[in-house]
Design a protein around this motif. Structure first.
Motif, PDB file in Angstrom:
ATOM      1  N   ALA A  26       0.845  -1.191   0.000  1.00 36.35           N
ATOM      2  CA  ALA A  26       0.000   0.000   0.000  1.00 36.35           C
ATOM      3  C   ALA A  26       0.883   1.244   0.000  1.00 36.35           C
ATOM      4  O   ALA A  26       2.011   1.219   0.499  1.00 36.35           O
ATOM      5  N   LEU A  27       0.379   2.301  -0.595  1.00 39.22           N
ATOM      6  CA  LEU A  27       1.072   3.594  -0.633  1.00 39.22           C
ATOM      7  C   LEU A  27       0.101   4.670  -0.171  1.00 39.22           C
ATOM      8  O   LEU A  27      -1.009   4.761  -0.703  1.00 39.22           O
ATOM      9  N   GLN A  28       0.512   5.484   0.801  1.00 39.16           N
ATOM     10  CA  GLN A  28      -0.318   6.629   1.167  1.00 39.16           C
ATOM     11  C   GLN A  28      -0.309   7.611   0.011  1.00 39.16           C
ATOM     12  O   GLN A  28       0.741   7.876  -0.588  1.00 39.16           O
ATOM     13  N   ALA A  29      -1.465   8.159  -0.318  1.00 41.59           N
ATOM     14  CA  ALA A  29      -1.541   9.121  -1.422  1.00 41.59           C
ATOM     15  C   ALA A  29      -2.599  10.180  -1.132  1.00 41.59           C
ATOM     16  O   ALA A  29      -3.339  10.606  -2.014  1.00 41.59           O
ATOM     17  N   GLY A  30      -2.660  10.585   0.153  1.00 38.60           N
ATOM     18  CA  GLY A  30      -3.541  11.678   0.536  1.00 38.60           C
ATOM     19  C   GLY A  30      -4.820  11.230   1.224  1.00 38.60           C
ATOM     20  O   GLY A  30      -5.170  10.041   1.205  1.00 38.60           O
ATOM     21  N   LEU A 101      -0.413  15.238   1.400  1.00 39.70           N
ATOM     22  CA  LEU A 101       0.882  14.614   1.701  1.00 39.70           C
ATOM     23  C   LEU A 101       0.751  13.583   2.826  1.00 39.70           C
ATOM     24  O   LEU A 101      -0.059  13.792   3.722  1.00 39.70           O
ATOM     25  N   PRO A 102       1.541  12.512   2.849  1.00 40.62           N
ATOM     26  CA  PRO A 102       2.499  12.186   1.800  1.00 40.62           C
ATOM     27  C   PRO A 102       1.774  11.754   0.528  1.00 40.62           C
ATOM     28  O   PRO A 102       0.802  11.020   0.597  1.00 40.62           O
ATOM     29  N   ALA A 109       9.269   6.816  -2.208  1.00 47.90           N
ATOM     30  CA  ALA A 109      10.607   7.139  -1.700  1.00 47.90           C
ATOM     31  C   ALA A 109      10.859   6.471  -0.351  1.00 47.90           C
ATOM     32  O   ALA A 109      11.994   6.085  -0.042  1.00 47.90           O
ATOM     33  N   ALA A 110       9.796   6.303   0.449  1.00 47.52           N
ATOM     34  CA  ALA A 110       9.942   5.663   1.765  1.00 47.52           C
ATOM     35  C   ALA A 110      10.498   4.245   1.625  1.00 47.52           C
ATOM     36  O   ALA A 110      11.130   3.724   2.543  1.00 47.52           O
ATOM     37  N   GLY A 111      10.267   3.629   0.479  1.00 50.42           N
ATOM     38  CA  GLY A 111      10.795   2.285   0.234  1.00 50.42           C
ATOM     39  C   GLY A 111      11.944   2.290  -0.758  1.00 50.42           C
ATOM     40  O   GLY A 111      12.334   1.226  -1.255  1.00 50.42           O
ATOM     41  N   GLY A 112      12.452   3.465  -1.073  1.00 48.33           N
ATOM     42  CA  GLY A 112      13.646   3.557  -1.917  1.00 48.33           C
ATOM     43  C   GLY A 112      13.392   3.583  -3.412  1.00 48.33           C
ATOM     44  O   GLY A 112      14.301   3.345  -4.201  1.00 48.33           O
ATOM     45  N   LEU A 113      12.177   3.894  -3.824  1.00 51.35           N
ATOM     46  CA  LEU A 113      11.901   3.962  -5.258  1.00 51.35           C
ATOM     47  C   LEU A 113      11.537   5.386  -5.672  1.00 51.35           C
ATOM     48  O   LEU A 113      11.031   6.169  -4.867  1.00 51.35           O
ATOM     49  N   ARG A 321       2.023  -3.049   5.980  1.00 48.67           N
ATOM     50  CA  ARG A 321       1.719  -3.358   4.569  1.00 48.67           C
ATOM     51  C   ARG A 321       2.019  -2.163   3.660  1.00 48.67           C
ATOM     52  O   ARG A 321       1.899  -2.249   2.445  1.00 48.67           O
ATOM     53  N   PHE A 322       2.381  -1.036   4.290  1.00 42.90           N
ATOM     54  CA  PHE A 322       2.749   0.130   3.494  1.00 42.90           C
ATOM     55  C   PHE A 322       4.206   0.018   3.072  1.00 42.90           C
ATOM     56  O   PHE A 322       5.050  -0.445   3.839  1.00 42.90           O
ATOM     57  N   PHE A 323       4.491   0.435   1.850  1.00 48.76           N
ATOM     58  CA  PHE A 323       5.836   0.300   1.270  1.00 48.76           C
ATOM     59  C   PHE A 323       6.873   0.991   2.157  1.00 48.76           C
ATOM     60  O   PHE A 323       6.692   2.139   2.560  1.00 48.76           O
ATOM     61  N   GLY A 324       7.931   0.263   2.443  1.00 44.16           N
ATOM     62  CA  GLY A 324       9.011   0.827   3.256  1.00 44.16           C
ATOM     63  C   GLY A 324       8.788   0.721   4.757  1.00 44.16           C
ATOM     64  O   GLY A 324       9.631   1.165   5.536  1.00 44.16           O
TER      65      GLY A 324
END
Ligand SMILES: [Zn+2]
Length: 326
Positions: A26-30, A101-102, A109-113, A321-324
């Motif tokens: 999962a990615l936070q996107a607002g 944000l984030p 970026a939190a997971g290096g991508l 489960r969130f990336f990074g």
């Protein structure tokens, strides 16, 4: 009978398709805020709910070449809302509190991508709260469901102040619109796409378990694009096999509230300023059928996550489960 074949080894099963998996993060996107009556019926007139606009990173690795394909499913909110069109900026004022944000780039970026690492950006649909900032993804190919291109270019008229689209949202030379799930895919369309490695977007839609129309993206059973009609033309979902016993279904905006999944509420409807009946779904009947299929998947043990799944997000066991964050 058949004894002449006894000495022969039985034909080896085809390359065990069922073992292929993908990674899903999962990615936070607002976050933004919606009146509850837009989701569910019955609902209080005044209740509002702040919900996430989740994005997801999906990683597929080719077992032979080890080549990774990275897909981001939805981009969530645009970090600079001033870059939305005028009507959407007006609409956004009614969706406060809101926090962009984030955004998806920070979450990657939190997971290096970085966005440059993303091969494909796939949209569940092209509503403002899912399209994010495509300009960030200067190398990615964008994938949209069938009918989404016409929407972006102003075809049809949909009610509701959230249904404004940007004709110049996506770069035409890096955008693929999936084939029509209700028509046969002609051979000419199929050929060039299926020759190479990597995902095959231009194949025939087929049924898979209780889902009538899916694309088996890598032809290995690890990742399916699912036709999920009702919310908006071109609305698609993802079915991802993440382990020997685990499957995740990314439901986009097929549903906004788990009480509908539990049959505790119905899909909401409301009247706009002109007295027209509005619904968060462009076609409520189709949306109900899509929800029924998702309910079946869930009862079969598939984990279902909606784009605005505040209950899933709030569950502490999903933090990792969130990336990074693992
Ligand atoms: Zn949405």
């Amino acid at each position: 009978m058949g004894s002449v074949f006894m000495n022969k080894a039985p034909p080896s099963p085809p390359e065990s398709a069922s073992e292929a998996t993908v990674e899903v993060y999962a990615l936070q996107a607002g976050h933004f805020t919606l009146p509850e009556r837009f989701f569910v019926h019955p609902a209080s007139e005044t209740a509002r709910r702040t919900v996430p606009s989740l994005s997801f990173l999906i990683v597929h690795q080719d077992p032979v070449t080890s080549e990774k394909t990275r897909i981001v499913f939805d981009l969530g909110l645009r970090r600079d809302v001033k870059r939305y069109s005028e009507p959407i900026q007006k609409h956004v004022e009614t969706r406060q509190p809101m926090e962009t944000l984030p955004d998806v780039t920070k979450s990657l970026a939190a997971g290096g991508l970085s966005p440059d690492d993303i091969d494909y950006v796939m949209y569940s649909h092209v509503h403002w709260d899912h399209v994010g900032e495509p300009r960030d993804f200067a190398k990615s190919t964008f994938v949209i469901g069938n009918g989404a291109k016409a929407l972006l270019h102003g075809a049809g008229s949909l009610r509701g102040s959230h249904s404004f689209f940007e004709a110049d949202l996506l770069p035409s030379d890096r955008t693929l619109e999936l084939p029509n799930p209700y028509e046969e895919v002609d051979e000419e369309t199929k050929k060039p796409q299926s020759e190479g490695k990597g995902p095959d977007f231009f194949q025939e839609w087929k049924s898979h378990e209780n889902l009538p129309r899916v694309l088996d993206l890598f032809h290995d059973g690890s990742l399916y694009i699912v036709d999920a009609p009702g919310h908006l033309p071109g609305h698609i979902n993802i079915l991802a096999k993440t382990g020997p016993m685990t499957t995740v279904y990314l439901a986009g905006d097929a549903c906004h509230d788990r009480r509908i999944m539990r049959n505790e509420r119905k899909i909401g409807e409301w009247l706009d300023d002109h007295g027209h009946i509005c619904c968060i779904h462009a076609d409520k009947k189709l949306a109900e059928q899509t929800i029924e299929r998702i309910q079946k998947l869930e009862s079969d043990g598939v984990e279902v996550i909606f784009a605005h799944d505040f209950e899933w997000e709030e569950d502490v066991k999903n933090q990792s489960r969130f990336f990074g964050q693992a």
